[in-house]
Design a protein around this motif. Sequence first.
Motif, PDB file in Angstrom:
ATOM      1  N   CYS A  59     -77.725 -39.609 -13.719  1.00 35.66           N
ATOM      2  CA  CYS A  59     -77.334 -38.213 -13.551  1.00 35.66           C
ATOM      3  C   CYS A  59     -78.121 -37.361 -14.554  1.00 35.66           C
ATOM      4  O   CYS A  59     -79.316 -37.141 -14.366  1.00 35.66           O
ATOM      5  CB  CYS A  59     -75.811 -38.088 -13.747  1.00 35.66           C
ATOM      6  N   CYS A  94     -71.282 -40.051 -16.633  1.00 32.76           N
ATOM      7  CA  CYS A  94     -71.999 -38.937 -17.216  1.00 32.76           C
ATOM      8  C   CYS A  94     -71.008 -37.953 -17.847  1.00 32.76           C
ATOM      9  O   CYS A  94     -69.979 -37.647 -17.243  1.00 32.76           O
ATOM     10  CB  CYS A  94     -72.841 -38.242 -16.144  1.00 32.76           C
ATOM     11  N   GLN A  97     -76.691 -27.437 -12.072  1.00 32.84           N
ATOM     12  CA  GLN A  97     -77.167 -28.741 -12.525  1.00 32.84           C
ATOM     13  C   GLN A  97     -77.749 -28.626 -13.933  1.00 32.84           C
ATOM     14  O   GLN A  97     -77.541 -29.503 -14.767  1.00 32.84           O
ATOM     15  CB  GLN A  97     -78.204 -29.309 -11.556  1.00 32.84           C
ATOM     16  N   ALA A 136     -71.126 -40.168 -11.567  1.00 33.83           N
ATOM     17  CA  ALA A 136     -72.361 -40.958 -11.626  1.00 33.83           C
ATOM     18  C   ALA A 136     -72.563 -41.432 -13.058  1.00 33.83           C
ATOM     19  O   ALA A 136     -72.020 -40.857 -14.002  1.00 33.83           O
ATOM     20  CB  ALA A 136     -73.555 -40.100 -11.184  1.00 33.83           C
TER      21      ALA A 136
END
Length: 140
Positions: free
Chosen positions: A29, A18, A45, A24
């Motif tokens: 992700c 990602c 996030q 990930a």
Amino acid sequence: MSRRIRRPRPARPTPATCPCGLPAAYDDCCGRLHRGQAQATTAEQLMRSRYSAFAVGNEAYLLRSWHPTTRPPGADLDPGLRWVRLEILGTTEGSAFHTTGTVEFRAHYTQGGRTGSLHENSRFVRHDGAWVYLDGLTQD
């Protein structure tokens, strides 16, 4: 008599990591957020997913994740700009239990063979239950 040469099979491709910098695959992700399969649970996030959206050119996600009072008509993505690395420098609030939060970050890029970075302290708020980007203050 011809000899058959055994060629090694190519390795199975591994999913790309990602762009946000977490360990990930993009699909697992930020890709989930971009496709609408999940929502950001923290301001950080959301920040990471927005950076990834810039990196992959996903203007629709950028606009969807922008607060309606500060959202521009378009994201004006520059095709000559390549985002290469994200550093999260600090956060305040922004958890699943907060309604506001900030994320200070440095986003590194290349453009026309030159490197550069954007240093910003971004503000995030919850709008209709979801984290959205409100605005940011760039720093030198």
